[in-house]
Motif scaffolding. Structure first.
Motif, mmCIF file in Angstrom:
data_model
loop_
_atom_site.group_PDB
_atom_site.id
_atom_site.type_symbol
_atom_site.label_atom_id
_atom_site.label_comp_id
_atom_site.label_asym_id
_atom_site.label_seq_id
_atom_site.Cartn_x
_atom_site.Cartn_y
_atom_site.Cartn_z
ATOM 1 N N MET A 1 0.832 -1.208 0.000
ATOM 2 C CA MET A 1 0.000 0.000 0.000
ATOM 3 C C MET A 1 0.865 1.257 0.000
ATOM 4 S SD MET A 1 -3.162 -1.037 2.528
ATOM 5 C CE MET A 1 -4.227 0.281 1.929
ATOM 6 N N ALA A 2 1.969 1.219 0.759
ATOM 7 C CA ALA A 2 2.855 2.386 0.798
ATOM 8 C C ALA A 2 3.495 2.649 -0.558
ATOM 9 C CB ALA A 2 3.924 2.180 1.863
ATOM 10 N N ARG A 3 3.894 1.584 -1.236
ATOM 11 C CA ARG A 3 4.502 1.768 -2.561
ATOM 12 C C ARG A 3 3.486 2.339 -3.541
ATOM 13 N NH1 ARG A 3 7.420 0.095 0.871
ATOM 14 N NH2 ARG A 3 7.304 2.343 1.153
ATOM 15 N N ALA A 4 2.220 1.923 -3.439
ATOM 16 C CA ALA A 4 1.179 2.483 -4.307
ATOM 17 C C ALA A 4 0.964 3.959 -4.012
ATOM 18 C CB ALA A 4 -0.128 1.713 -4.129
ATOM 19 N N LEU A 5 1.058 4.336 -2.731
ATOM 20 C CA LEU A 5 0.918 5.737 -2.338
ATOM 21 C C LEU A 5 2.069 6.579 -2.885
ATOM 22 C CD1 LEU A 5 -0.235 8.071 -0.555
ATOM 23 C CD2 LEU A 5 1.138 7.130 1.314
ATOM 24 N N GLU A 6 3.299 6.106 -2.674
ATOM 25 C CA GLU A 6 4.477 6.886 -3.056
ATOM 26 C C GLU A 6 4.590 7.074 -4.565
ATOM 27 O OE1 GLU A 6 7.117 5.071 0.630
ATOM 28 O OE2 GLU A 6 7.370 4.338 -1.417
ATOM 29 N N ARG B 1 17.065 17.228 2.754
ATOM 30 C CA ARG B 1 16.350 17.401 4.016
ATOM 31 C C ARG B 1 16.602 16.242 4.984
ATOM 32 N NH1 ARG B 1 12.847 21.630 3.811
ATOM 33 N NH2 ARG B 1 12.515 22.530 1.740
ATOM 34 N N ASP B 2 17.147 15.144 4.453
ATOM 35 C CA ASP B 2 17.459 13.996 5.295
ATOM 36 C C ASP B 2 18.973 13.846 5.508
ATOM 37 O OD1 ASP B 2 18.133 13.348 2.724
ATOM 38 O OD2 ASP B 2 17.234 11.371 2.728
ATOM 39 N N ALA B 3 19.747 14.815 5.048
ATOM 40 C CA ALA B 3 21.200 14.668 5.046
ATOM 41 C C ALA B 3 21.820 14.909 6.415
ATOM 42 C CB ALA B 3 21.819 15.617 4.023
ATOM 43 N N ARG C 1 4.520 11.239 -6.052
ATOM 44 C CA ARG C 1 5.525 10.737 -6.995
ATOM 45 C C ARG C 1 6.378 11.887 -7.534
ATOM 46 N NH1 ARG C 1 5.008 9.826 -12.588
ATOM 47 N NH2 ARG C 1 6.329 8.183 -13.454
ATOM 48 N N ALA C 2 5.747 12.976 -7.922
ATOM 49 C CA ALA C 2 6.476 14.111 -8.473
ATOM 50 C C ALA C 2 7.294 14.844 -7.414
ATOM 51 C CB ALA C 2 5.503 15.085 -9.140
ATOM 52 N N HIS C 3 6.801 14.823 -6.175
ATOM 53 C CA HIS C 3 7.467 15.587 -5.123
ATOM 54 C C HIS C 3 8.535 14.783 -4.384
ATOM 55 C CE1 HIS C 3 3.638 18.297 -4.917
ATOM 56 N NE2 HIS C 3 4.419 18.592 -5.944
ATOM 57 N N TRP C 4 8.725 13.531 -4.732
ATOM 58 C CA TRP C 4 9.718 12.686 -4.074
ATOM 59 C C TRP C 4 11.102 13.350 -4.020
ATOM 60 C CZ3 TRP C 4 9.700 7.633 -1.908
ATOM 61 C CH2 TRP C 4 10.963 7.068 -1.707
ATOM 62 N N PRO C 5 11.609 13.950 -5.094
ATOM 63 C CA PRO C 5 12.968 14.516 -5.056
ATOM 64 C C PRO C 5 13.150 15.629 -4.025
ATOM 65 C CG PRO C 5 12.225 14.268 -7.323
ATOM 66 C CD PRO C 5 11.030 14.037 -6.454
#
Length: 294
Positions: free
Chosen positions: A195-200, A284-286, A275-279
């Motif tokens: 389900m998470a992969r479908a969301l992302e 922010r996680d560095a 999906r588009a906003h993933w990048p």
């Protein structure tokens, strides 16, 4: 398109004819319901080990090698059924001793087209049992399959719990998740991952599973699960993300109608655009600051 995803019991079969009859019956039932894509589960191919009789099941290592030995013959049958009925079929994955990858098996799903052509996807990340007991190794890298139903990727069971593997397949319209889990907790983990992969990726994920008991195998002795088809809880999809689900531990097909146009639309103009906003996560996680707050 119409998808059929299996909750598949493993049987102690008395020979090749019994296996061929079982597989043919399952395929014909799904085809009669109008399915164009049929998804069998992880380790569905382990029942091939029973075709050699008790000698093929005397221990785990023997059963792995016996199942692997029957895979080419099973592949020929799957290819024939896919061609005969004009459907796509993901065969139940099986241990495969691939000389090009060393002397230990990989966990391999084989994917058949209506033309009869075959491709394969190996599992990427092994569970503790696979690595500590069965000594099954990661196989060849992820692939993205261009099909008449759209772009399709396969994440075998545990692989679906890792978001970077899902992101690698972000161009897939469908993510197929063949699974085999021995407890409801395991099934829940893989289901949540699907389900998470479908969301992302704002796509449709398809979960198949093994169900029931197979006391003749240490690898698949007890299996829990249900088939499921999931999408992003967004425009054009159910608010829960649950397109279709079977009944827990009840063998059979779960069917779902999926509109490829709905996938394209939600990616282009959803309420959110994961999906588009993933990048935008990059950087922010560095560096995480630990701040005292007591």
């Amino acid at each position: 398109m119409k998808i059929a995803t299996a909750a598949y019991p493993l049987d102690l079969l008395d020979g090749w004819d019994a296996y061929a009859a079982k597989l043919t019956g399952w395929v014909e039932k799904a085809v009669a319901a109008g399915a164009e894509l049929l998804v069998f589960p992880e380790f569905g191919g382990m029942e091939l080990a029973t075709l050699a009789g008790p000698e093929g099941l005397k221990d785990l290592e023997t059963s792995l090698r016996t199942a692997s030995d029957f895979v080419p013959k099973a592949d020929a049958l799957h290819s024939d059924l896919a061609q005969r009925h004009g459907v796509y079929i993901v065969a139940g994955s099986a241990p495969v001793f691939d000389p090009g990858l060393g002397n230990r098996p990989v966990n391999r799903a084989r994917f058949f087209a209506p033309s009869g052509a075959m491709a394969a996807q190996d599992k990427q990340i092994m569970t503790r049992y696979e690595r500590e007991v069965a000594d099954i190794l990661p196989g060849r890298p992820l692939r993205l399959f261009e099909t008449g139903l759209g772009r399709i990727g396969i994440l075998i069971c545990y692989d679906a719990e890792f978001p970077l593997l899902g992101r690698a397949l972000a161009e897939a319209d469908l993510l197929l998740v063949p699974s085999c889990t021995e407890a409801l907790s395991g099934h829940s983990r893989v289901r949540i991952g699907a389900m998470a992969r479908a969301l992302e990726s704002q796509c449709v994920s398809v979960l198949s599973c093994v169900v029931g008991e197979a006391p003749w195998s240490d690898l698949v002795d007890v299996s829990v699960g249900k088939g499921g088809v999931f999408g992003p809880p967004d425009v054009g999809f159910p608010d829960t993300g649950e397109i279709a689900e079977g009944v827990l531990d009840h063998p059979g097909w779960t069917y779902a109608e999926v509109d490829p146009a709905a996938i394209a639309h939600v990616r282009r103009d959803g309420v959110v655009l994961n999906r588009a906003h993933w990048p935008e996560q990059a950087g922010r996680d560095a560096s995480i600051t630990i701040e005292q707050l007591r």
